[in-house]
Design a protein around this motif. Sequence first.
Motif, mmCIF file in Angstrom:
data_model
loop_
_atom_site.group_PDB
_atom_site.id
_atom_site.type_symbol
_atom_site.label_atom_id
_atom_site.label_comp_id
_atom_site.label_asym_id
_atom_site.label_seq_id
_atom_site.Cartn_x
_atom_site.Cartn_y
_atom_site.Cartn_z
ATOM 1 N N HIS A 52 0.272 -4.922 4.307
ATOM 2 C CA HIS A 52 -1.106 -4.911 4.448
ATOM 3 C C HIS A 52 -1.361 -6.080 5.242
ATOM 4 O O HIS A 52 -0.805 -7.082 5.161
ATOM 5 N N PRO A 53 -2.475 -6.098 6.175
ATOM 6 C CA PRO A 53 -2.818 -7.114 7.050
ATOM 7 C C PRO A 53 -3.099 -8.466 6.458
ATOM 8 O O PRO A 53 -3.106 -9.586 6.958
ATOM 9 N N TYR A 59 3.637 -1.243 1.257
ATOM 10 C CA TYR A 59 3.722 0.045 0.968
ATOM 11 C C TYR A 59 4.766 0.623 1.382
ATOM 12 O O TYR A 59 5.793 0.472 2.212
ATOM 13 N N ALA A 60 5.287 1.875 0.378
ATOM 14 C CA ALA A 60 6.799 2.176 0.769
ATOM 15 C C ALA A 60 6.467 3.731 0.617
ATOM 16 O O ALA A 60 5.649 4.536 0.003
ATOM 17 N N ALA A 61 7.051 4.375 1.692
ATOM 18 C CA ALA A 61 7.502 5.770 1.701
ATOM 19 C C ALA A 61 8.686 6.231 1.085
ATOM 20 O O ALA A 61 9.712 5.962 1.264
ATOM 21 N N ALA A 70 2.174 1.663 -3.471
ATOM 22 C CA ALA A 70 1.926 0.338 -3.153
ATOM 23 C C ALA A 70 2.523 -0.694 -4.177
ATOM 24 O O ALA A 70 2.487 -0.318 -5.396
ATOM 25 N N PHE A 71 2.888 -1.703 -3.506
ATOM 26 C CA PHE A 71 3.495 -2.887 -4.418
ATOM 27 C C PHE A 71 2.889 -4.208 -4.117
ATOM 28 O O PHE A 71 2.843 -4.571 -3.006
ATOM 29 N N ALA A 72 2.874 -4.747 -5.183
ATOM 30 C CA ALA A 72 2.142 -6.346 -4.954
ATOM 31 C C ALA A 72 3.335 -7.481 -5.306
ATOM 32 O O ALA A 72 4.040 -7.048 -6.179
ATOM 33 N N ARG A 73 3.085 -8.495 -4.520
ATOM 34 C CA ARG A 73 4.055 -9.458 -4.734
ATOM 35 C C ARG A 73 4.034 -10.308 -5.976
ATOM 36 O O ARG A 73 2.873 -10.453 -6.446
ATOM 37 N N SER A 74 5.102 -10.121 -6.794
ATOM 38 C CA SER A 74 5.115 -10.774 -8.111
ATOM 39 C C SER A 74 5.985 -12.062 -8.081
ATOM 40 O O SER A 74 6.156 -12.713 -9.331
ATOM 41 N N GLY A 75 6.601 -12.652 -7.181
ATOM 42 C CA GLY A 75 7.624 -13.600 -7.133
ATOM 43 C C GLY A 75 8.169 -13.928 -5.896
ATOM 44 O O GLY A 75 7.683 -13.166 -4.833
ATOM 45 N N GLU A 76 9.070 -15.060 -5.881
ATOM 46 C CA GLU A 76 9.508 -15.215 -4.299
ATOM 47 C C GLU A 76 10.457 -13.970 -3.855
ATOM 48 O O GLU A 76 10.210 -13.952 -2.637
ATOM 49 N N ALA A 77 10.949 -13.355 -4.536
ATOM 50 C CA ALA A 77 11.751 -12.250 -4.168
ATOM 51 C C ALA A 77 11.660 -11.059 -5.101
ATOM 52 O O ALA A 77 12.487 -10.003 -4.996
ATOM 53 N N THR A 78 10.330 -10.828 -5.352
ATOM 54 C CA THR A 78 10.037 -9.478 -6.552
ATOM 55 C C THR A 78 8.905 -8.809 -6.319
ATOM 56 O O THR A 78 7.975 -9.501 -5.706
ATOM 57 N N ASP A 122 -8.171 -4.612 -3.543
ATOM 58 C CA ASP A 122 -6.972 -5.121 -4.142
ATOM 59 C C ASP A 122 -5.555 -4.652 -3.440
ATOM 60 O O ASP A 122 -4.613 -5.216 -3.870
ATOM 61 N N GLY A 123 -5.767 -3.628 -2.594
ATOM 62 C CA GLY A 123 -4.698 -3.406 -1.792
ATOM 63 C C GLY A 123 -4.140 -1.989 -2.267
ATOM 64 O O GLY A 123 -3.038 -1.533 -1.750
ATOM 65 N N GLY A 124 -4.682 -1.596 -3.506
ATOM 66 C CA GLY A 124 -3.817 -0.302 -4.160
ATOM 67 C C GLY A 124 -4.515 0.987 -3.425
ATOM 68 O O GLY A 124 -5.344 0.975 -2.538
ATOM 69 N N LEU A 125 -3.537 1.922 -3.361
ATOM 70 C CA LEU A 125 -4.099 3.265 -2.811
ATOM 71 C C LEU A 125 -4.885 4.067 -3.618
ATOM 72 O O LEU A 125 -4.860 4.148 -4.731
ATOM 73 N N VAL A 126 -5.738 4.655 -2.638
ATOM 74 C CA VAL A 126 -6.921 5.485 -3.389
ATOM 75 C C VAL A 126 -6.402 7.018 -3.120
ATOM 76 O O VAL A 126 -6.199 7.532 -2.081
ATOM 77 N N PRO A 127 -6.105 7.608 -4.242
ATOM 78 C CA PRO A 127 -5.917 9.077 -4.275
ATOM 79 C C PRO A 127 -6.753 9.853 -3.855
ATOM 80 O O PRO A 127 -8.145 9.732 -3.915
#
Length: 366
Positions: A52-53, A59-61, A70-78, A122-127
Motif C-alpha cells: 500500500h502506498p 497484498y498477496a496473490a 491483505a496483511f497488516a504489519r503486526s511486528g518487526e518481522a510479522t 484501513d487498507g482492507g480489500l473490499v469484495p
Amino acid sequence: MTRFWLGGYGPDMEGDAEGIGFLAVDDGRGPSTLAHRGTAAPVASPSWLAQHPRLDVVYAALEGAGAVQAFARSGEATLRPLGPSLTAGDSVCHLAVSPDGRMLIASCYGDGQVIRYGIAEDGGLVPAAPDRAAVLRAALFGQEGADAEQGASAASDPHPVPAGEEPRVSHAHSAIFLPDGRIATTDLGFDLVRIWRSRPTGLALDHEVVLPRGTGPRHMVHHPSGHLHVVTEYSCEVFTLASARDGRWAPVSATTVSQLAEVGTDFPAELAVSKDGRTLYTALRGSNTISALRVTGAGEAVEPYALADSGVDWPRHHLVHEGVLLVAGQRSGTVSAIDLDERTGAPREVRHTTTAPAPTMILPVR
C-alpha cells in the motif's frame, strides 16, 4: 536492519514456502549478511506481493488458491491477515496498487481475467457485491469501451490462428498504473498490452496494443521519460511503447534482451529499472543470467550491453536496492545479491547467496 517481505511457492504450487517470508540485511554490514529470517505470515503460495502506498499493509496473490488477501504489519518481522482472502481468477499471479491506495488490480494467468478490488480506509480489500460475483468471474468482452462490473478478460485472440493449430488462451500477467490514471496490463497468451480506464462500475477497455504473434508480453516498467518498456517471455525482447497526443500507445522500438539469449531456452521474467533510469535489468530463466540494457535517446529505445550470472536457478524476480541487484531463484531456493558497477550500472560478481524457500518475489519493507 534493511528488511524485505518474500513471496514464495508452497506445497500447493510444488514449493516449500510456508507463507510470506522475511528477509533482512544487518545495517552497516552489507549484503553479505542477507538472510531469510523466517515466516512473517503463514499462507498458501503468496507468489506476488504489493505494498500500500501509505499504510503498513501488504497484498498477496495466493496463486494456487486463486485468491487475494491483505496483511497488516503486526511486528518487526510479522504480518497479520487484514480480513479473509477474496476470490480472484485462476492462477492469480500479479498485483498492482493504485498510487492513491484506493484500488488493487489482480492479473490472473489461468483465465486471463483482470480484476479490480476496492481498498478500504484501513487498507482492507473490499469484495464485490454478492449479486456481481458471477459477472466478476465470467465477464468476457472484446469491444473497445465495454464495461465489466469488477473483472474483465478478452474474448478473442487478435492474431489469426494458423490452420491445424488449437486456439490460444488469454493469460493476463501484470498491471501498472500510468500517470494519467489509466491502467496498462499485459496478456502473455494473446500478445497484447491493454489500456484500461477505471469507472465507477468497473474497468473499461480504452484500447489495445497488439504485439507480434508469439512474443508473450510479461512484465513492464514505466520509464521516467514517459515510455513503457515491456519484456516478452517467449521472444526474449524488450518492446518500447510511446503514447501519442491522442493518448493511444504504440510500439516505437523492439530489442533482443541479449545477443546470447536463446528463444525457446531462455524465458525473461522480471523487468527492473535503475534509480537514474539509464539501465533496465531482466533475468533469463534457462541460462540463469541477468541482462543489462542501456536506455538510449529520449527513452525511446534500449540496447543490451552486459550479461552476468544471476547466482541462482530460475531467476523469477529481481529488484535494484542501494546499488545491489537482489535476485530470487525459484528452483534453487536461494536469493543472490549482485554488485552493480557504480559508473555503468552493469551487473558484476555475485557477492552473496542465501537460502530461502521457493522465492518468487522480493518486496522492500516500508
